[in-house]
Write a protein that holds these residues in place. Structure first.
Motif, mmCIF file in Angstrom:
data_model
loop_
_atom_site.group_PDB
_atom_site.id
_atom_site.type_symbol
_atom_site.label_atom_id
_atom_site.label_comp_id
_atom_site.label_asym_id
_atom_site.label_seq_id
_atom_site.Cartn_x
_atom_site.Cartn_y
_atom_site.Cartn_z
ATOM 1 N N GLN A 93 0.814 -1.217 0.000
ATOM 2 C CA GLN A 93 0.000 0.000 0.000
ATOM 3 C C GLN A 93 0.845 1.264 0.000
ATOM 4 O O GLN A 93 0.566 2.203 -0.748
ATOM 5 C CB GLN A 93 -0.933 0.005 1.203
ATOM 6 N N GLY A 107 -1.449 2.351 -2.791
ATOM 7 C CA GLY A 107 -2.555 3.082 -2.155
ATOM 8 C C GLY A 107 -3.910 2.545 -2.521
ATOM 9 O O GLY A 107 -4.217 1.390 -2.277
ATOM 10 N N THR A 108 -4.716 3.405 -3.133
ATOM 11 C CA THR A 108 -6.072 3.011 -3.513
ATOM 12 C C THR A 108 -6.141 2.446 -4.932
ATOM 13 O O THR A 108 -7.224 2.123 -5.408
ATOM 14 C CB THR A 108 -7.023 4.210 -3.394
ATOM 15 N N SER A 111 -7.351 -2.676 -4.445
ATOM 16 C CA SER A 111 -8.223 -2.901 -3.298
ATOM 17 C C SER A 111 -7.492 -3.771 -2.280
ATOM 18 O O SER A 111 -6.459 -4.381 -2.590
ATOM 19 C CB SER A 111 -9.508 -3.603 -3.743
ATOM 20 N N GLU A 112 -8.023 -3.850 -1.092
ATOM 21 C CA GLU A 112 -7.420 -4.715 -0.077
ATOM 22 C C GLU A 112 -7.403 -6.166 -0.563
ATOM 23 O O GLU A 112 -6.417 -6.875 -0.370
ATOM 24 C CB GLU A 112 -8.164 -4.613 1.252
#
Length: 141
Positions: A93, A107-108, A111-112
Motif C-alpha cells: 500500500q 494506495g487506492t 483494493s485490499e
C-alpha cells in the motif's frame, strides 16, 4: 403453493451457496482463488520490477548508483518472509521507499482484496520450509 415452495427452496439453496467458503490452500492462510487473482494483479502491477515469477533482481542486496536498492525476490529467495502479513500489506500500500527501495505505493489503486491476492501469489512460490519459518516468526500476527 407448490410453485411458491419451489421458489423458496431454490432461493434458500442459492443463499446457502453464498455462505460457503473456499477452503484454504493446505497449510496456508490463502485460497487458490486468491492465488489466481494474485497472479493477474502481480502480472499487471508488480512483475515489471519483481519478475513474472516474483524472482526479483539477482543483485538485490547491492544499492544502485542512486543509493536505492533494486527489487528483491518475493519468491522466498530473499527477506520478504521476515515480514508479517500486515507489514507486507503496508509495503504494497505505502511502497518501499522507507526501506531504501524505489517501489511505489499502490494506495487506492489496488483494493485490499487485490493487495492480499498479490501477496498470496508470491507466497505461493515459497517452499513449505520458508512458509513455516514465516509462521514461526509471527507472520500472521
Amino acid at each position: 403453493m407448490i410453485f411458491r415452495t419451489g421458489i423458496v427452496l431454490i432461493l434458500a439453496l442459492g443463499l446457502a451457496g453464498c455462505f460457503e467458503t473456499e477452503s484454504k490452500v493446505e497449510g496456508r492462510w490463502y485460497t487458490q482463488a486468491q492465488v489466481d487473482l494474485g497472479k493477474m494483479v502481480f502480472s499487471d502491477n508488480c512483475a515489471t520490477c519483481h519478475g513474472a515469477g516474483a524472482q526479483g533482481t539477482k543483485e538485490w542486496r547491492k544499492p544502485l548508483p542512486n543509493g536505492k536498492y533494486p527489487p528483491p525476490p518475493l519468491n522466498g529467495d530473499a527477506h520478504a518472509w521476515h515480514h508479517p502479513l500486515k507489514g507486507l500489506k503496508a509495503t504494497v500500500q505505502e511502497g518501499g521507499a522507507k526501506f531504501g527501495g524505489t517501489m511505489p505505493g499502490f494506495g487506492t489503486l489496488l483494493s485490499e482484496n487485490e493487495r492480499e491476492a498479490a501477496i498470496a501469489f508470491f507466497q505461493s512460490k515459497w517452499s513449505s520450509e520458508i512458509y513455516q519459518m514465516w509462521l514461526d516468526r509471527g507472520g500472521l500476527r
